[in-house]
Design a protein around this motif. Sequence first.
Motif, mmCIF file in Angstrom:
data_model
loop_
_atom_site.group_PDB
_atom_site.id
_atom_site.type_symbol
_atom_site.label_atom_id
_atom_site.label_comp_id
_atom_site.label_asym_id
_atom_site.label_seq_id
_atom_site.Cartn_x
_atom_site.Cartn_y
_atom_site.Cartn_z
ATOM 1 N N ASN A 47 -43.694 32.675 -0.786
ATOM 2 C CA ASN A 47 -44.145 33.265 0.172
ATOM 3 C C ASN A 47 -43.155 33.827 1.200
ATOM 4 N N ARG A 90 -45.298 32.058 13.197
ATOM 5 C CA ARG A 90 -44.497 31.168 12.851
ATOM 6 C C ARG A 90 -44.398 29.755 13.691
ATOM 7 N N GLU A 93 -47.092 27.821 12.549
ATOM 8 C CA GLU A 93 -46.737 27.064 10.971
ATOM 9 C C GLU A 93 -45.703 25.961 11.295
ATOM 10 N N GLY A 96 -47.063 22.923 12.061
ATOM 11 C CA GLY A 96 -47.673 22.089 11.050
ATOM 12 C C GLY A 96 -46.722 22.158 9.735
ATOM 13 N N GLY A 97 -45.508 22.486 9.734
ATOM 14 C CA GLY A 97 -44.675 22.095 8.555
ATOM 15 C C GLY A 97 -44.883 23.356 7.607
ATOM 16 N N GLY A 98 -45.587 24.386 7.965
ATOM 17 C CA GLY A 98 -46.001 25.400 6.649
ATOM 18 C C GLY A 98 -45.201 26.854 6.800
ATOM 19 N N PRO A 100 -43.103 30.146 5.829
ATOM 20 C CA PRO A 100 -42.989 30.616 4.561
ATOM 21 C C PRO A 100 -41.670 30.469 3.954
ATOM 22 N N ASP A 101 -41.495 30.283 2.507
ATOM 23 C CA ASP A 101 -40.212 30.202 1.772
ATOM 24 C C ASP A 101 -39.058 30.880 2.485
ATOM 25 N N THR A 325 -38.302 23.582 4.547
ATOM 26 C CA THR A 325 -39.491 22.673 3.665
ATOM 27 C C THR A 325 -39.611 23.197 2.474
ATOM 28 N N THR A 326 -38.919 24.730 2.115
ATOM 29 C CA THR A 326 -39.347 25.236 0.712
ATOM 30 C C THR A 326 -39.015 24.223 -0.638
ATOM 31 N N GLU A 327 -39.995 24.337 -1.431
ATOM 32 C CA GLU A 327 -39.861 23.596 -2.549
ATOM 33 C C GLU A 327 -39.012 24.211 -3.599
#
Length: 434
Positions: A47, A90, A93, A96-98, A100-101, A325-327
């Motif tokens: 994202n 932002r 997000e 909430g820990g979300g 974008p990458d 937090t990106t995976e």
Amino acid sequence: MFKIRTRRAALAAVAATASAALVLTGCAGGGDEPAATYDPDEEVTLNFAFWGNDVRAEMYEQAIAAFNEEYPNITVNSSFLGFPEFWEKRQTEAAGGGLPDVMQFDYSYLRQYSENGLLLDLEPYLGNIIDTEPLSENILGIGVVNGETTGIPTSTNAWGMYTNPKLLEEAGVDEFAGGSWEDYNDWMAEVTEAGGGDLWGGTDWTGRIQNFEVQQRAKGEDLFTEEGEPNFTEEDLAAFWEQGSEIREDGTVITQQRLEETYPLSGFDSALTASELTWDNFGAGYLGNLGEGFTELGLVAPPVTEEGAQDLYLKPSMLHSIASTTEHPEAAATLLNYLVNAPEVGEAFGTNRGIPASETQLEGAELDPLGQQIADYEESIADRLGDAPPVPIVGYGTLEEKFRLLGTELGFGTLTVDEAVEQFFAEMDVVLNQ
């Protein structure tokens, strides 16, 4: 040291080793740590978020399409909002820990998000996945917060002075030839006298915190330390604001009342003043507001406080950062590198994001005459460019606006310099201790 592959070399490498993992190694930031890797066969979705409008969105679509020619297995889902709405989302997000990458990032928010652990430290990827060769040390240093690189500038701007050649020709006054702040005041007085009440040499430059910063940097002092503490005294600020007293009182500069009548335009883009100290990427906006009959601007260096001082610096128009937090950190770093360095992205954007910070991206950009003028200007001030100051403190934008408002009141004569200094330091105390 192995450098990151060029696009052509990369395509050849992918064709030759389509089934093998791509291992990119480098010296910068690597030490004894394992090299960052990206497997080109891995299916990844990222994202990506940016602020802008439909025009910028089309440019990103073109850039991402070029990226996918090289990295077909990385799907990029992009989204954009206006600047205020972008940061509102932002913040939601982040709670909430979300995030974008990958994100387009603003300098004024970099410290806040970095110190809260929301941005990935890019150090392990510098020199391997993220090519640092096209980026100067000064530019790379811009994105460092507390020893960690959390943002890479996409583009730069610098403090400069725009002038209006047409108005100067009509007034019969030559371009400002450079010199001290006193020389600049004298030049403005000459323009104002020649203007006969319809044109002024400029605006009271003590109303901008950036001019205070330039003078402080000439003494070797940034406005704030790495720890976020003020690096100037009440006496420093009072001395700076006192420099504007005479030019306000003797009519050298346009009156504050006249400026209020032109708002939201400035005196410069209302064709009432012949010069304006500002960031160099404001030129296109000035030309647009000046309208027909104005086809060019002058762009010269600000006055000199002390000969030989490195009082100027390159500021990022924007940066790109990765969420902590990106995976998929390697794939995210691959996208970030492309958006910062690829000549194809330079071709897509031109100077929409400012003058490209990367040499390779600058080579791909088609600069219009104004863009070339800005690029030439930044090259011309190389001897005055020093390291960028520490990343702005949290709340710097509030202090910048307070500085401007106090400058306005000084212009109206509703505050003394001592009262303005007292109010600014009171505001700064609130910001630093909130």
